[in-house]
Design an enzyme around this catalytic site. Structure first.
Site, PDB file in Angstrom:
ATOM      1  N   ASP A 194       1.066  -1.045   0.228  1.00 57.47           N
ATOM      2  CA  ASP A 194       0.135  -0.238  -0.046  1.00 57.47           C
ATOM      3  C   ASP A 194       0.971   1.366  -0.027  1.00 57.47           C
ATOM      4  O   ASP A 194       1.619   1.677   1.006  1.00 57.47           O
ATOM      5  CB  ASP A 194      -0.807   0.098   1.155  1.00 57.47           C
ATOM      6  CG  ASP A 194      -2.003   1.155   1.107  1.00 57.47           C
ATOM      7  OD1 ASP A 194      -1.561   2.132   1.075  1.00 57.47           O
ATOM      8  OD2 ASP A 194      -3.198   0.865   1.218  1.00 57.47           O
ATOM      9  N   HIS A 195       1.087   1.873  -1.166  1.00 61.52           N
ATOM     10  CA  HIS A 195       2.243   2.771  -1.201  1.00 61.52           C
ATOM     11  C   HIS A 195       1.878   4.037  -0.343  1.00 61.52           C
ATOM     12  O   HIS A 195       2.972   4.598  -0.071  1.00 61.52           O
ATOM     13  CB  HIS A 195       2.421   3.116  -2.755  1.00 61.52           C
ATOM     14  CG  HIS A 195       1.392   4.270  -3.182  1.00 61.52           C
ATOM     15  ND1 HIS A 195       0.330   3.644  -3.632  1.00 61.52           N
ATOM     16  CD2 HIS A 195       1.584   5.494  -3.590  1.00 61.52           C
ATOM     17  CE1 HIS A 195      -0.435   4.802  -4.243  1.00 61.52           C
ATOM     18  NE2 HIS A 195       0.273   5.899  -3.935  1.00 61.52           N
ATOM     19  N   GLU A 233      -7.594  14.809  -5.851  1.00 63.62           N
ATOM     20  CA  GLU A 233      -6.847  14.633  -7.006  1.00 63.62           C
ATOM     21  C   GLU A 233      -7.250  15.584  -8.006  1.00 63.62           C
ATOM     22  O   GLU A 233      -8.613  15.695  -8.113  1.00 63.62           O
ATOM     23  CB  GLU A 233      -7.084  13.149  -7.789  1.00 63.62           C
ATOM     24  CG  GLU A 233      -6.061  12.306  -6.519  1.00 63.62           C
ATOM     25  CD  GLU A 233      -6.035  10.826  -7.093  1.00 63.62           C
ATOM     26  OE1 GLU A 233      -5.105  10.739  -7.842  1.00 63.62           O
ATOM     27  OE2 GLU A 233      -6.688  10.064  -6.783  1.00 63.62           O
ATOM     28  N   HIS A 258      -5.658   2.932   0.845  1.00 67.17           N
ATOM     29  CA  HIS A 258      -4.721   3.888   1.398  1.00 67.17           C
ATOM     30  C   HIS A 258      -5.596   4.735   2.616  1.00 67.17           C
ATOM     31  O   HIS A 258      -4.985   5.170   3.521  1.00 67.17           O
ATOM     32  CB  HIS A 258      -4.576   5.051   0.227  1.00 67.17           C
ATOM     33  CG  HIS A 258      -4.255   4.430  -1.028  1.00 67.17           C
ATOM     34  ND1 HIS A 258      -3.201   3.456  -0.889  1.00 67.17           N
ATOM     35  CD2 HIS A 258      -4.513   4.562  -2.558  1.00 67.17           C
ATOM     36  CE1 HIS A 258      -2.930   3.064  -2.262  1.00 67.17           C
ATOM     37  NE2 HIS A 258      -3.524   3.943  -3.156  1.00 67.17           N
ATOM     38  N   LYS A 359     -11.758  12.286  -7.769  1.00 65.78           N
ATOM     39  CA  LYS A 359     -11.200  12.724  -8.977  1.00 65.78           C
ATOM     40  C   LYS A 359     -11.753  14.065  -9.510  1.00 65.78           C
ATOM     41  O   LYS A 359     -12.786  14.467  -9.086  1.00 65.78           O
ATOM     42  CB  LYS A 359     -11.185  11.918 -10.106  1.00 65.78           C
ATOM     43  CG  LYS A 359     -10.945  10.189  -9.583  1.00 65.78           C
ATOM     44  CD  LYS A 359      -9.341  10.356  -9.971  1.00 65.78           C
ATOM     45  CE  LYS A 359      -8.982   8.577  -9.545  1.00 65.78           C
ATOM     46  NZ  LYS A 359      -7.272   8.550  -9.509  1.00 65.78           N
TER      47      LYS A 359
HETATM   48  C1  BG6 Z   1      -3.610   4.661  -6.754  1.00 67.77           C
HETATM   49  C2  BG6 Z   1      -5.097   4.927  -7.316  1.00 67.77           C
HETATM   50  O1  BG6 Z   1      -3.347   3.439  -5.831  1.00 67.77           O
HETATM   51  O2  BG6 Z   1      -3.124   5.937  -6.064  1.00 67.77           O
HETATM   52  C3  BG6 Z   1      -5.146   6.076  -8.297  1.00 67.77           C
HETATM   53  O3  BG6 Z   1      -5.189   3.615  -8.072  1.00 67.77           O
HETATM   54  C4  BG6 Z   1      -4.629   7.264  -7.461  1.00 67.77           C
HETATM   55  O4  BG6 Z   1      -6.240   6.017  -8.790  1.00 67.77           O
HETATM   56  C5  BG6 Z   1      -3.174   6.849  -6.662  1.00 67.77           C
HETATM   57  O5  BG6 Z   1      -4.446   8.061  -8.391  1.00 67.77           O
HETATM   58  C6  BG6 Z   1      -2.856   8.218  -5.955  1.00 67.77           C
HETATM   59  O6  BG6 Z   1      -1.745   8.020  -5.357  1.00 67.77           O
HETATM   60  P1  BG6 Z   1      -0.501   9.481  -5.093  1.00 67.77           P
HETATM   61  O7  BG6 Z   1       0.500   8.774  -4.495  1.00 67.77           O
HETATM   62  O8  BG6 Z   1      -0.485   9.984  -6.458  1.00 67.77           O
HETATM   63  O9  BG6 Z   1      -1.454  10.083  -4.187  1.00 67.77           O
END
Ligand code: BG6
Length: 510
Positions: A194-195, A233, A258, A359
């Site tokens: 989970d980044h 976003e 997230h 979005k």
């Molecule tokens: C991803 C989603 O896991 O995270 C995307 O699938 C999203 O839809 C992205 O845009 C957002 O990541 P970050 O790090 O740019 O906030």
């Protein structure tokens, strides 16, 4: 007394000699994130010389072509400057291996290649298998790794698997995937990405809460009025993302993973130590304590879903969600969701947690704001508290990473009038260097055997259990709550404002 966290806080994870095999190596993630992350780990001197990365994919390609494609991508996406000198050394560790995902011979050949690297390069039979392919290939890849015997490391060595998101699309598919993983790898060797957990500011939440004495005593329903988590976003479905996104929607794409991870870090109890299981034990309790939202009435009262209509972001015209490339013109998928949640624990009784994600909002920003209660009595005869004046702690996850504490101060002068001011901390000015990208930290941790910043099986399954009830109310009931609308470039539907207004709250202006 010794601080039990001290040892862990000063430790830096060290990658061990290993081979990293990336399945789906010709895809976007490898080009935009994984190779730039490995390059930056190398640039920081943290990649051991006994290292190889093998791209496993279906298209025919030579090592040279693969390296040159990755070089182009690295120039564009690397955090630190791409230098020819570093790249030429680093690129020698990159190899390409062509095979179908369902061809056991391809896996046996991979095994021979890895054995060869162990001898030539000293990668010592440690292996990290990274599943970055389309999710439908995860199961076959795991089965074939097992069939080729690659999942069992020699004595004293390790074989680990990293699973990219999406990890399932509901509880049933996530369980199926977890079973497939468990048939091949032990839970301790399974790293679910989970980044958001790799983001520097997300990691700082625990330090903020548990290494400072001023916040934790106030971190409860006695002092906190409510908490907001926003992930905005300013993009839509660019780059062909509509095809995937329309099958997922904001709730599955962002909230299940997230946003719930951020919520867990904010709401968890102190762990007994900073080991992977102690931290994840506490995080999963938060998800298990979420007051369930069952049925269309409860969901309609607490969850707002919406799609954007035509509008503009930063002066550029944007199409509505249903007009986006690869999106069904009659789509019932939400591009925005706002939730009012309650964590039913002693600490959080009665405190609303508001989450919103969407979005085509006016800007890209992720932040957590903790809104404290007003003082019980204001002893100033001349003034009452001005509106919107509560103490607020804002944790900026991205961009402009940092924290700000909003307090009331007296304006200079004879009269007693008050004004909110900010105590502000910015990573850029306090630390003077850019933070590592999330994938750098996570890859390094996986190579070092530290699973703290990865999701555990029970976390993922409990999160899906909660999300599935909302999906059922939206898509399986006779009286589904409405799909609301907002113009692209606005802060979401008015219904999301009303959701907070019911409790006398407002979304924080970002
Ligand atoms: C991803 C989603 O896991 O995270 C995307 O699938 C999203 O839809 C992205 O845009 C957002 O990541 P970050 O790090 O740019 O906030």
């Amino acid at each position: 007394m010794e601080n039990p966290f001290q040892e862990t806080l000063i430790q830096k994870n060290r990658a061990e000699p290993c081979s990293v095999v990336i399945f789906g190596a010709t895809g976007d993630l490898t080009h935009r994130k994984l190779i730039p992350a490995l390059y930056n780990i190398a640039a920081c001197g943290d990649l051991p010389p006994q290292f190889k990365v093998v791209g496993f994919a279906r298209r025919e390609k030579s090592d040279d072509v693969f390296r040159s494609e990755l070089e182009t991508a690295n120039k564009k996406h690397s955090r630190q400057a791409h230098t020819q000198e570093l790249w030429s050394g680093f690129s020698q560790s990159i190899h390409y291996h062509q095979s179908e995902f369902q061809d056991v011979e391809g896996y046996k050949a991979l095994g021979r290649l890895l054995d060869q690297f162990d001898v030539e390069r000293g990668t010592t039979a440690n292996r990290l298998f990274y599943l970055a392919s389309a999710p439908e290939f995860f199961k076959p890849i795991l089965e074939h790794l097992k069939a080729a015997g690659l999942h069992v490391p020699p004595q004293g060595k390790w074989a680990r698997v990293v699973c990219e998101k999406p990890f399932g699309k509901d509880l049933a598919t996530a369980r199926g995937l977890n079973e497939a993983v468990a048939n091949t790898f032990a839970e301790k060797d399974t790293y679910r990405i989970d980044h958001y957990l790799g983001k520097e500011t997300a990691q700082n939440i625990m330090v903020l809460r548990f290494a400072n004495s001023i916040f934790e005593p106030n971190w409860n329903s006695r002092y906190i009025d409510h908490i907001q988590i926003t992930c905005a976003e300013n993009l839509g479905m660019e780059g062909g993302r509509g095809g995937y996104y329309d099958t997922a929607g904001a709730l599955r794409d962002m909230v299940q993973n997230h946003l719930f991870q951020l919520l867990s870090l904010v709401a968890m109890e102190p762990p007994t130590d900073l080991g992977a299981d102690a931290v994840r034990d506490e995080k999963v309790k938060v998800i298990r304590s979420l007051r369930p939202l069952i049925g269309p009435h409860a969901v309609g009262q607490n969850v707002i879903r919406a799609q954007y209509t035509t509008g503009s972001v930063d002066g550029v015209a944007r199409p509505g969600y249903r007009q986006e490339d690869r999106v069904n013109p009659e789509s019932q998928t939400e591009a925005y969701v706002a939730l009012r949640l309650f964590v039913d624990t002693w600490r959080w009784q009665g405190v609303p947690f508001y989450i919103r994600v969407g979005k085509q909002l006016p800007k890209k920003a992720t932040e957590i704001s903790v809104h404290f209660k007003r003082p019980p009595q204001v002893p100033f005869a001349t003034s009452k508290l001005i509106d919107n004046s509560e103490n607020t702690l804002v944790i900026r996850i991205q961009p402009d990473e940092g924290m700000a504490l909003r307090i009331l101060c007296k304006q200079p002068g004879q009269a007693l009038s008050m004004q909110p001011v900010k105590m502000d901390f910015r990573y850029s000015s306090s630390f003077g260097k850019a933070s590592p990208e999330a994938y750098e930290r996570l890859l390094l941790d996986a190579m070092a055997g530290d699973a703290t910043l990865f999701a555990r099986r029970d976390e993922v399954e409990n999160a899906w259990k909660f999300i599935d009830e909302i999906q059922a109310a939206w898509h399986k009931s006779d009286t589904p709550p409405p799909m609301c609308e907002y113009p692209a470039g606005s802060w979401g539907p008015k219904e999301a404002d009303q959701l907070l207004a019911q409790n006398g709250h407002e979304w924080r202006l970002l």
